[in-house]
Design a protein around this motif. Structure first.
Motif, short mmCIF file in Angstrom:
data_model
loop_
_atom_site.label_atom_id
_atom_site.label_comp_id
_atom_site.label_asym_id
_atom_site.label_seq_id
_atom_site.Cartn_x
_atom_site.Cartn_y
_atom_site.Cartn_z
N TYR A 35 0.19 -1.05 0.27
CA TYR A 35 0.14 0.18 -0.10
C TYR A 35 0.97 1.54 0.17
O TYR A 35 0.38 2.37 -0.90
CB TYR A 35 -0.78 0.07 0.63
N ARG A 36 1.87 1.71 0.92
CA ARG A 36 2.56 2.64 0.85
C ARG A 36 3.70 2.44 -0.70
O ARG A 36 3.69 3.99 -1.14
CB ARG A 36 4.11 2.12 2.16
N SER A 37 3.95 1.43 -0.80
CA SER A 37 4.57 1.67 -2.66
C SER A 37 3.27 2.20 -3.98
O SER A 37 3.87 3.00 -3.91
CB SER A 37 5.05 0.12 -2.90
N VAL A 38 2.21 2.13 -3.60
CA VAL A 38 1.45 2.33 -4.57
C VAL A 38 0.73 3.94 -3.84
O VAL A 38 0.96 4.53 -5.09
CB VAL A 38 0.10 1.31 -4.07
N ALA A 39 0.84 4.24 -3.03
CA ALA A 39 0.23 5.36 -2.40
C ALA A 39 1.63 6.36 -3.15
O ALA A 39 1.54 7.50 -2.93
CB ALA A 39 0.32 5.43 -1.26
N ALA A 40 3.38 6.04 -2.68
CA ALA A 40 3.29 6.86 -3.44
C ALA A 40 3.35 7.11 -4.48
O ALA A 40 4.11 7.66 -5.48
CB ALA A 40 4.85 6.43 -2.41
N GLN A 42 1.29 7.13 -6.68
CA GLN A 42 0.39 7.55 -7.09
C GLN A 42 0.34 9.15 -6.68
O GLN A 42 -0.01 9.95 -7.75
CB GLN A 42 -0.72 7.17 -6.54
N ASP A 43 0.81 8.99 -5.84
CA ASP A 43 1.47 10.64 -5.19
C ASP A 43 2.25 11.58 -6.28
O ASP A 43 1.98 12.28 -6.79
CB ASP A 43 1.50 10.36 -3.87
N ASN A 46 0.32 12.14 -9.33
CA ASN A 46 -0.48 13.06 -9.17
C ASN A 46 0.18 14.33 -9.23
O ASN A 46 -0.51 15.45 -10.01
CB ASN A 46 -1.15 13.35 -8.14
#
Length: 160
Positions: A35-40, A42-43, A46
């Protein structure tokens, strides 16, 4: 009566419980890291999209004459969008790894201390593809935009 605390069934039950508990914790840790790597990612995506969208929106908001000038850093470029009748322009340029936006007199010199930081990038290149169509390239990628006023001005002639 004797208690049978050392029976193999009790050890097997405890072993299976510990195995399931360890598997659960490993699953939670693996899920959190994913989750942390996917969120980073995506950030970062963006932020990249926001930078390119902002550049395109900024140019379209003025929708005036576009010029490509020499930037303040050696070998860099500056995008200047001028509303013809106002005498003022929006200048977008690279300064110390930061993309800056400044509003001022068309003939004025850029001043990074008075400019607004749009985002961080090491690359800022502007090229004219055709009359009124430009491409801006940054670390985030490439954005295309079309300026209607410039195309109309170039299409007009003084001949009857």
């Amino acid at each position: 009566m004797k208690k049978n605390s050392g029976s193999p069934v009790a050890f097997y039950t405890m072993g299976i419980a510990v195995l399931f508990l360890a598997g659960f914790f490993l699953l939670v840790v693996f899920g959190a890291q994913t989750y942390r790597s996917v969120a980073a990612g995506q950030d970062q995506n963006n932020r990249s999209r926001a930078l390119l969208s902002y550049l395109s929106t900024c140019v379209k908001a003025v929708d005036g004459r576009v010029e490509i000038r020499e930037g303040i850093q050696e070998g860099s470029q500056m995008l200047v969008v001028t509303a013809e009748e106002s005498g003022y322009a929006v200048r977008i340029y690279l300064a110390e790894g930061r993309l800056m936006e400044e509003y001022g007199s068309v003939d004025g010199e850029p001043d990074p201390s008075a400019a607004l930081e749009i985002g961080r990038t090491e690359v800022f290149q502007v090229e004219e593809l055709s009359a009124g169509t430009y491409a801006v390239t940054t670390d985030a990628g490439r954005a295309l935009f079309h300026v209607r006023e410039q195309e109309a001005a170039e299409g007009m002639t003084d001949e009857p």
